[in-house]
Design an enzyme around this catalytic site. Structure first.
Site, PDB file in Angstrom:
ATOM      1  N   ILE A  13       0.832  -1.203   0.000  1.00 36.31           N
ATOM      2  CA  ILE A  13       0.000   0.000   0.000  1.00 36.31           C
ATOM      3  C   ILE A  13       0.868   1.255   0.000  1.00 36.31           C
ATOM      4  CG2 ILE A  13      -1.649   1.338   1.349  1.00 36.31           C
ATOM      5  CD1 ILE A  13      -2.844  -1.361   2.282  1.00 36.31           C
TER       6      ILE A  13
ATOM      7  N   CYS B 265       4.255   5.767  -5.387  1.00 32.73           N
ATOM      8  CA  CYS B 265       4.348   5.809  -6.854  1.00 32.73           C
ATOM      9  C   CYS B 265       3.346   6.797  -7.438  1.00 32.73           C
ATOM     10  CB  CYS B 265       4.120   4.418  -7.449  1.00 32.73           C
ATOM     11  SG  CYS B 265       5.473   3.270  -7.114  1.00 32.73           S
TER      12      CYS B 265
ATOM     13  N   LYS C 266      12.123  31.684 -25.358  1.00 29.03           N
ATOM     14  CA  LYS C 266      12.534  31.918 -23.972  1.00 29.03           C
ATOM     15  C   LYS C 266      11.314  32.248 -23.116  1.00 29.03           C
ATOM     16  CE  LYS C 266      15.517  34.780 -21.047  1.00 29.03           C
ATOM     17  NZ  LYS C 266      15.958  33.636 -20.246  1.00 29.03           N
TER      18      LYS C 266
ATOM     19  N   ASP D 209      -3.997  45.348 -40.104  1.00 25.11           N
ATOM     20  CA  ASP D 209      -4.025  46.472 -39.158  1.00 25.11           C
ATOM     21  C   ASP D 209      -2.919  47.475 -39.476  1.00 25.11           C
ATOM     22  OD1 ASP D 209      -5.031  47.887 -36.992  1.00 25.11           O
ATOM     23  OD2 ASP D 209      -3.626  46.996 -35.600  1.00 25.11           O
TER      24      ASP D 209
END
Length: 359
Positions: free
Chosen positions: A19, A25, A73, A201
């Site tokens: 258990i 895990c 970055k 634009d």
């Protein structure tokens, strides 16, 4: 102790260990999944928890950030705070754009609205000298920040609409270099992306000038040629082509039309809105008599920006006037492609530089 008791005790210990191992895990996998989503080297996930929206929204944003980090970055928000003196009023350029300094270099930081991760992925694939370069990205407390190269001479509109009191002036040759730079940037997004992008634009305030007065197209949020429905745009209506205003048709010829508007502002030193109002919306009248063989030069002189004080080559100025007329053609199929415009402006710039050296 009987054999059965010993076997029972051993079995109990084995079950307990199993258990504990399973729980360990599961925790390890969960921690690893979180680490895969957001590396601690690039973002302060623990010191600045961002789970203030729904868990699904943030998980998607963090997964996007992890994908972006592979090619761009990712800045820590503390770096941006340090670069801008904690986003002080003195570092504010305009609206949500701030000027900062990082590693000795000036940068521009813009706080974005909504999730722009998909746009960032598109911008990362586009690289051209005449498009403002995206240096990196930051995600903090549900907000995206884009970090750009800094154009120290600001928007073109500050120079061509300026009064003599602020000492801002562009020579004829500088203007020709700037419009050629813009044309090259537009030609890149039209011709070297499949399918082509449309800028949608273009205006003098969206063109930034670097320290050498070379033009950089800013606020680039790619619109695909494949789009056929009219969407939101930050450009004023008068900059938009007739087929887009009336039918919502989107194509690279929309940018060509707006480029004609930009050229007209650079030539005259007057805002398109003012010319539009003066001519009751019929901009084609601005060239009435300009191409007349007898009186054309006099008409052109009246049209030109008075701050130039007639220091320009008449032949080159006439070529620009004709190019503007072609770009503003109501029929998009009759407008030139940006590749053709680049070739024309390259010739005009060479002529202008020859003229300037002869003075």
């Amino acid at each position: 102790m009987s054999a059965y008791a010993v076997i029972g005790a051993v079995a109990g210990i084995v079950i307990i260990l199993a258990i504990i191992t399973s729980v360990y895990c599961m925790c390890s996998r969960q921690t690893k999944a979180q680490a895969d989503i957001l590396p601690t080297e690039t973002f302060e996930a623990y010191e600045n928890p961002i789970w203030k929206k729904t868990e699904v929204e943030h998980r998607e944003s963090l997964e996007s950030l992890a994908n972006i980090a592979q090619s761009m970055k990712v800045y820590n928000f503390l770096e941006l705070q340090y670069a801008t003196d904690d986003f002080s009023p003195g570092s504010q350029v305009k609206g949500t754009v701030f000027r900062g300094k990082m590693n000795g270099d000036l940068i521009a930081i813009k706080k974005m609205n909504g999730d722009v991760s998909k746009e960032i992925s598109s911008l990362d694939k586009i690289n051209h000298f005449n498009l403002i370069r995206v240096l990196g990205v930051c995600f903090n407390e549900g907000h995206w920040f884009l970090i750009y190269e800094f154009a120290s001479n600001g928007p073109l509109s500050d120079w061509i609409f300026s009064s003599n009191t602020n000492q801002k002036f562009l020579s004829w040759t500088q203007r020709m270099q700037i419009v050629l730079d813009v044309a090259r940037g537009l030609n890149y997004i039209h011709s070297y992306n499949i399918p082509p992008y449309v800028y949608k634009d273009l205006k003098s305030s969206s063109i930034l000038l670097d320290s050498e007065f070379r033009a950089k197209i800013s606020n680039f949020r790619p619109a695909r040629f494949a789009e056929r429905q009219r969407g939101q745009t930050t450009s004023e209506e008068i900059y938009l082509s007739p087929e887009y205003r009336e039918k919502g048709q989107l194509s690279p010829k929309l940018d060509v039309y707006a480029f004609g508007m930009l050229l007209l502002e650079v030539l005259t030193g007057k805002k398109i809105a003012n010319l539009y109002e003066r001519l009751n919306g019929n901009l084609s009248e601005v060239f009435v008599g300009v191409f007349d063989e007898m009186k054309g030069k006099d008409q052109l002189r009246c049209l030109m920006d008075p701050s130039l004080k007639e220091n320009y080559p008449s032949e080159s100025a006439m070529s620009i006037a004709r190019l503007i007329e072609y770009c503003l053609n109501r029929d998009p199929s009759s407008r030139p492609d940006m590749d053709e415009i680049v070739r024309s402006l390259s010739k005009v710039l060479n002529m202008s530089m020859t003229w300037e050296t002869s003075l």
